[in-house]
Design a protein around this motif. Structure first.
Motif, PDB file in Angstrom:
ATOM      1  N   ASP A 119     -24.070   4.983  -1.529  1.00  0.00           N
ATOM      2  CA  ASP A 119     -23.194   3.820  -1.339  1.00  0.00           C
ATOM      3  C   ASP A 119     -23.886   2.562  -1.849  1.00  0.00           C
ATOM      4  O   ASP A 119     -23.262   1.695  -2.457  1.00  0.00           O
ATOM      5  CB  ASP A 119     -22.843   3.653   0.145  1.00  0.00           C
ATOM      6  CG  ASP A 119     -22.236   4.916   0.735  1.00  0.00           C
ATOM      7  OD1 ASP A 119     -21.477   5.570   0.013  1.00  0.00           O
ATOM      8  OD2 ASP A 119     -22.521   5.241   1.905  1.00  0.00           O
ATOM      9  N   GLY A 120     -25.181   2.463  -1.568  1.00  0.00           N
ATOM     10  CA  GLY A 120     -25.938   1.288  -1.994  1.00  0.00           C
ATOM     11  C   GLY A 120     -26.007   1.192  -3.502  1.00  0.00           C
ATOM     12  O   GLY A 120     -25.802   0.115  -4.080  1.00  0.00           O
ATOM     13  N   LEU A 121     -26.279   2.319  -4.153  1.00  0.00           N
ATOM     14  CA  LEU A 121     -26.375   2.317  -5.611  1.00  0.00           C
ATOM     15  C   LEU A 121     -25.018   1.986  -6.222  1.00  0.00           C
ATOM     16  O   LEU A 121     -24.923   1.231  -7.192  1.00  0.00           O
ATOM     17  CB  LEU A 121     -26.869   3.681  -6.104  1.00  0.00           C
ATOM     18  CG  LEU A 121     -28.307   4.036  -5.707  1.00  0.00           C
ATOM     19  CD1 LEU A 121     -28.628   5.467  -6.090  1.00  0.00           C
ATOM     20  CD2 LEU A 121     -29.297   3.072  -6.357  1.00  0.00           C
ATOM     21  N   GLU A 122     -23.962   2.527  -5.636  1.00  0.00           N
ATOM     22  CA  GLU A 122     -22.624   2.257  -6.140  1.00  0.00           C
ATOM     23  C   GLU A 122     -22.297   0.771  -5.998  1.00  0.00           C
ATOM     24  O   GLU A 122     -21.745   0.149  -6.919  1.00  0.00           O
ATOM     25  CB  GLU A 122     -21.588   3.088  -5.380  1.00  0.00           C
ATOM     26  CG  GLU A 122     -20.182   2.879  -5.890  1.00  0.00           C
ATOM     27  CD  GLU A 122     -19.173   3.824  -5.262  1.00  0.00           C
ATOM     28  OE1 GLU A 122     -18.116   4.026  -5.879  1.00  0.00           O
ATOM     29  OE2 GLU A 122     -19.432   4.362  -4.168  1.00  0.00           O
ATOM     30  N   ALA A 123     -22.662   0.206  -4.852  1.00  0.00           N
ATOM     31  CA  ALA A 123     -22.337  -1.202  -4.596  1.00  0.00           C
ATOM     32  C   ALA A 123     -23.006  -2.109  -5.620  1.00  0.00           C
ATOM     33  O   ALA A 123     -22.375  -3.027  -6.157  1.00  0.00           O
ATOM     34  CB  ALA A 123     -22.760  -1.582  -3.181  1.00  0.00           C
ATOM     35  N   VAL A 124     -24.289  -1.852  -5.889  1.00  0.00           N
ATOM     36  CA  VAL A 124     -25.001  -2.752  -6.800  1.00  0.00           C
ATOM     37  C   VAL A 124     -24.622  -2.456  -8.260  1.00  0.00           C
ATOM     38  O   VAL A 124     -24.680  -3.340  -9.118  1.00  0.00           O
ATOM     39  CB  VAL A 124     -26.526  -2.685  -6.566  1.00  0.00           C
ATOM     40  CG1 VAL A 124     -27.137  -1.422  -7.167  1.00  0.00           C
ATOM     41  CG2 VAL A 124     -27.214  -3.935  -7.103  1.00  0.00           C
ATOM     42  N   ALA A 125     -24.210  -1.223  -8.545  1.00  0.00           N
ATOM     43  CA  ALA A 125     -23.832  -0.886  -9.921  1.00  0.00           C
ATOM     44  C   ALA A 125     -22.441  -1.407 -10.258  1.00  0.00           C
ATOM     45  O   ALA A 125     -22.207  -1.905 -11.364  1.00  0.00           O
ATOM     46  CB  ALA A 125     -23.891   0.629 -10.123  1.00  0.00           C
ATOM     47  N   THR A 126     -21.530  -1.305  -9.313  1.00  0.00           N
ATOM     48  CA  THR A 126     -20.147  -1.680  -9.606  1.00  0.00           C
ATOM     49  C   THR A 126     -19.840  -3.117  -9.220  1.00  0.00           C
ATOM     50  O   THR A 126     -18.727  -3.594  -9.442  1.00  0.00           O
ATOM     51  CB  THR A 126     -19.159  -0.749  -8.872  1.00  0.00           C
ATOM     52  OG1 THR A 126     -19.423  -0.832  -7.472  1.00  0.00           O
ATOM     53  CG2 THR A 126     -19.313   0.674  -9.332  1.00  0.00           C
TER      54      THR A 126
END
Lengths: 310, 276, 438
Positions: free
Chosen positions: C264-271
């Protein structure tokens, strides 16, 4: 093959205590001690011996390779752990609550499922389903169901207009959420043990009580409860020991967290072992053993004591 | 008339409550296993966008060179072997302990309880097994499982043997039965329902055990079913749809076993009303 | 009498039969007198990128010669505590396969490498390895491992489009960082993403802040090992915990910080739903896999300190390939290690993962095409403003840091209190290791 003089045989059927052949001799012959041997050998060689021998390491700094005797230092370290009191309280809460709930709900379900209830077969199967799933599987599933935002439980509550809590993320709630899951998982077994005990109660007692005009509650109180006591004892002892030692479910669901909020003695010990503090975690095992024994042994004695009074 | 109505009301209520409490989590697992990876990532209880259940099952089976099949075989052999030994030996112990009280009973009880209370010490156990030459063998692991499950079974059996009237034993004795025949002819059948209970519970325990096989029988070729879960859940990433498919698949054998034995339990119960 | 003896004999035969049956099922040791030697490599962490790395190295090595075959065994618990237990137990019972994959740094010390592992100090290929690496896999008496991946930074991943939209610059001090976070918060985004559902991610801010401690005192790690300094009483070191408190106090966090997971964290910062996410460099591979369109939207900067001219980066050493002391094929193992510690080994890793950071083997080259995060490490490496994380400089590491940091990061405990608790935790570990001065 044993041969018994006919006179003895007739005596034996009469079952009047005074006229029996000496009990002891009969017992020695029919229930020989060697029955204990094969099981006991395996149990002692592969469990009791290594486990109790390992208690020596509680007094050492042990790396699994080097052993250095350090006296009671490990116990001092273990008891000065700032998280210990929390783990201690949590252990007792977890053990007593899960055990109590399993006894009450297990008996309730057991009675229900041995009565003439509709859809009995289905209910018997369903209640026991959770027992079949592994701890890891149960933990992962409920982690998902208890998710504060996407989880099914809070989604369902939101429909009714309730803002659901962070079941596993709120430090004050996490332990109780795991307790609910543990009961969900274990109540089927408790119910099964109760059912086995309940069907063993001779129906004549109930019929006689009905003839005397005793109500349902009265029959439950005076026939079911006392006669299902062996099952109760079994359920209490098994679930309490299991509850005081439980850490796998806790580990899968919260890892003892958030922070240290749902740590119990067993999870503290597990973590210490993982960090390579073998002597310390063995000392913890000794402490856990003493604590659980201090709870269980008197309780066991008391429960069985009451049983023989009947 | 009134009574049958209330019976159905009670029954219907029980069915409804049990469905919500016990079936919904399983429905959740099932629904996730129908989904695609991205669809299952949110872990919501929604209708799958695409049904890819079969693809998921195939993927789960294929992962790591069909590790799941190896694991099923290993877990099954281990379970059958250890539970059959455990139940017979524990029943013998429970039978004698309950039928033949003695001064030693408190000591026996202490050890039985100790077996439930003390967490086993892995490394010293491994050392003993190594000296016996049974470390890293399936038989050795089965014996360890027997040792760990013994207390539970003995406790259960002992409690229930005391419920069986001795008159039956005595009747068998008159027929000229020896101790072994007595045990297998009288004790075993009468203990049927509780033995089945022990079989079910211990089979689930052993089948779902992952720590002991990992320590006492290491190696990829010796993987047990629990270990396959880690193929889909790592420290950094979880493929939920495959994970739940796997949970579903590895729950099937215990489920089949339960369905098979459930009849026995019920049969044992209906015929098991022992006349005192 | 005889009647009684027979059942015992039967029971004995039954048990003996079981044992014998078991022996037949056990795997014997392979005594390969002819044909290639097979080496088992226990990977055991279940992490996809690691398994891909091990497989690539094994394949490349197997293709390069015909005497030795390396097989990767990737079955193991993904839960790190269970994995640690397993590693130690296997070493203690002499059941470790020929080679295994494990962390470098302080975690290695708990495996008692002097007794359990193959010492490779006398091999030629050790001289090809970076001294900082050798320090992270050594005891006073030996060297034990070769690097299987690259060294990379740990710090803040940040969303570049969001920075551009709000006209923000990469911060060089902690105060500038907080100002950026305020701006992002005011714009209605999540300023800092946290993912305590994976509790280990809570430690990144604390651990990645070490460069600032090192910059204030280059000998801090040595003093720490000797119990002369600690976190709570050191005005610079305590910030490793108070920074985490600042992030919570600022109200920067995502609503679901307590239950969100790494993904979720990686998705948040990527998107672009979150401005920052504190993370280790290896995770960029996950972004590349899951959100390939956003791989260039995520940049990196080290945890800023008090001094703008001293903005550096804390680096993490990769895991290592080790062998147990009792391996039956020490020479074959060393041959494979030599391959891993050579440019050919590096190329195999690059082939599997792409550019992930700096290789620690002499003569290895990094591909020109690097993801943005990896490219952002360049200036730090070039200027020499880097320091290994504390766990690669000191054996002392408190085991409960993740629990403590979850408490600090959730506002349950203050930063100072967290530092004190962590000092006590580390002291316990140092005593268990039997270090001097604790």
């Amino acid at each position: 093959m044993a041969t018994i003089a006919p006179s003895d045989a007739t005596e034996a059927v009469v079952t009047s205590p005074g006229k029996r052949p000496p009990r002891r001799k009969y017992a020695q012959r029919m229930y020989p001690r060697w029955f204990l041997l094969p099981g006991a050998v395996i149990f002692f060689v592969l469990f009791i011996a290594p486990t109790f021998a390992s208690f020596y390491y509680a007094f050492t700094r042990w790396t699994l390779f080097d052993v250095e005797f350090i006296g009671f230092d490990n116990f001092v370290t273990f008891f000065t752990d700032p998280q210990l009191s929390k783990g201690f309280t949590n252990t007792l809460i977890f053990g007593t609550l899960t055990s109590g709930l399993k006894v009450v709900l297990g008996l309730l379900i057991g009675v229900l499922l041995t009565s003439e209830i509709w859809a009995r077969g289905y209910l018997r199967a369903v209640v026991f389903f959770p027992v079949l799933v592994s701890t890891v599987g149960v933990g992962i599933t409920f982690q998902a169901l208890m998710d504060p935002y996407d989880g099914l439980i809070n989604r369902a509550l939101a429909v009714v207009g309730i803002d659901g809590p962070g079941w596993l993320t709120n430090p004050d709630l996490a332990l109780y959420s795991i307790i609910i899951v543990d009961v969900w998982r274990g109540v089927g077994l408790a119910a099964l043990i109760y059912m086995a005990g309940l069907v063993a109660i001779p129906q004549e007692y109930y019929e006689a009580a009905k003839v005397d005009g005793a109500g349902a509650w009265h029959r439950f109180r005076n026939i079911t409860l006392p006669l299902v006591r062996p099952a109760t004892t079994t359920v209490i002892i098994l679930s309490l020991i299991g509850g005081l030692r439980e850490f796998q479910l806790i580990w899968v669901m919260t890892g003892g967290g958030p922070g240290f909020a749902s740590d119990v003695l067993a999870s503290v010990i597990y973590k210490q072992y993982a960090y390579g503090f073998y002597g310390l975690s063995t000392a913890g095992n000794v402490v856990l053993f003493v604590v659980v024994s201090a709870v269980i042994l008197p309780l066991f004695w008391w429960l069985n004591r009451k049983q023989t009074d009947l | 008339m009134n009574r049958t109505v209330s019976r159905h009301v009670y029954g219907a209520t029980a069915v409804l409550v049990s469905a919500i409490i016990f079936l919904v989590p399983f429905a959740f697992i099932l629904v996730q296993s129908f989904k695609t990876g991205p669809d299952s990532a949110s872990l919501s209880f929604t209708w799958p966008i695409d049904f890819v259940f079969w693809e998921n099952v195939v993927t789960v089976f294929q992962t790591r060179d069909y590790m799941l099949i190896t694991a099923f075989i290993n877990s099954t052999i281990l379970t059958v072997l250890s539970v059959s030994i455990m139940v017979v030996l524990a029943a013998m112990i429970g039978w004698v302990l309950a039928r033949r009280p003695s001064r030693w009973n408190p000591i026996f009880t202490f050890f039985i309880l100790a077996g439930l209370i003390v967490p086993p010490a892995i490394v010293p156990t491994a050392w003993i097994m190594q000296s016996l030459g049974i470390f890293n063998t399936l038989g050795g692991l089965a014996l360890v499982e027997v040792a760990y499950g013994m207390s539970f079974c003995v406790l259960l059996f002992r409690a229930f043997v005391s419920n069986i009237p001795r008159e039956l034993d005595e009747a068998a004795t008159i027929d000229g039965a020896g101790p072994i025949r007595l045990f297998f002819q009288v004790g075993f059948p009468l203990l049927k329902s509780v033995i089945v209970t022990a079989i079910v519970v211990q089979s689930v325990t052993v089948f779902n055990d992952f720590a002991n096989p990992l320590y006492f029988l290491p190696g990829e070729e010796n993987a047990t079913v629990q270990l396959t879960l880690f193929n889909f859940q790592s420290q950094f990433q979880t493929t939920w749809n495959l994970l739940f498919t796997d949970i579903l698949l590895i729950t099937i054998p215990p489920l089949l076993m339960y369905i098979f034995f459930n009849r026995q339990i019920v049969a044992g119960m209906t015929s098991g009303a022992i006349k005192g | 009498m005889t009647r009684r003896a027979r059942p015992i004999a039967l029971a004995g035969i039954a048990v003996a039969g079981i044992v014998l049956a078991g022996c037949a099922g056990g795997g014997g040791s392979s005594d390969d007198t002819e044909g290639p030697i097979t080496l088992k490599w226990f990977q055991g962490s279940g992490v996809e990128t690691n398994i891909a790395t091990a497989d690539a190295l094994a394949e490349a090595f197997n293709a390069s010669q015909s005497d030795i075959i390396v097989e990767v065994d990737a079955s193991g618990p993904s839960d790190s505590a269970a994995l640690d237990n397993l590693m130690k137990t296997r070493l203690a019972t002499n059941e470790m396969p020929d080679m295994f994959w494990y962390n470098s740094g302080s975690l290695l010390q708990a495996l008692s490498p002097d007794q359990t592992m193959l010492n490779i100090a006398d091999t030629d290929f050790v001289s090809n390895l970076d001294p900082a690496w050798v320090a992270a896999v050594s005891t006073a008496d030996g060297v034990f491992g070769v690097p299987v991946q690259t060294a990379g930074g740990g710090g803040f991943f940040y969303n570049i489009p969001m920075y551009e939209e709000l006209g923000l610059e990469v911060p060089n001090t902690w105060d500038e960082f907080l100002a950026n976070a305020d701006a992002i918060k005011d714009a209605g985004y999540t300023a800092v993403e946290m993912t305590f559902g994976d509790a280990w991610t809570s430690q990144i801010v604390t651990l990645a802040d070490f460069y600032n401690i090192w910059a204030s005192d280059n000998d801090w790690a040595a003093k720490y090992t000797a119990n002369e300094v600690n976190f709570a009483d050191d005005p610079v070191a305590v910030q490793s915990f108070t920074k985490l408190q600042d992030i919570y106090d600022g109200g920067y966090l995502n609503e679901d910080f307590a239950s969100a997971l790494l993904n979720d964290g990686l998705e948040a910062v990527a998107t672009g739903t979150a401005g920052h996410y504190p993370m280790l460099g290896f995770a960029q591979a996950t972004i590349a896999t899951n959100w390939p369109d956003n791989i260039d939207d995520v940049g990196f900067f080290g945890i800023p300190g008090e001094n703008a001219d001293e903005h550096g980066m804390t680096i993490w050493m990769p895991p290592a390939l080790y062998a147990p002391a009792n391996t039956e094929h020490p020479d074959a193992v060393k041959e494979f290690m030599a391959f891993v510690a050579s440019p050919a080994g590096c190329d195999a890793v690059t082939g599997a993962l792409g550019a992930t950071g700096a290789y620690l083997v002499e003569g290895c080259s990094v591909p020109d095409e690097a993801p943005r995060i990896v490219a952002d490490w360049g200036p730090y490496f070039d200027s020499g403003m880097i320091a290994p994380a504390l766990e690669f400089l000191s054996p002392v590491k408190g085991p409960n840091l993740m629990q403590i940091d979850v408490e600090v990061g959730s506002g349950v405990r203050s930063g100072e209190s967290g530092a004190e608790l962590y000092d006590a935790d580390a002291a316990k570990q140092a005593q268990q290791l039997g270090l001097e001065g604790w």
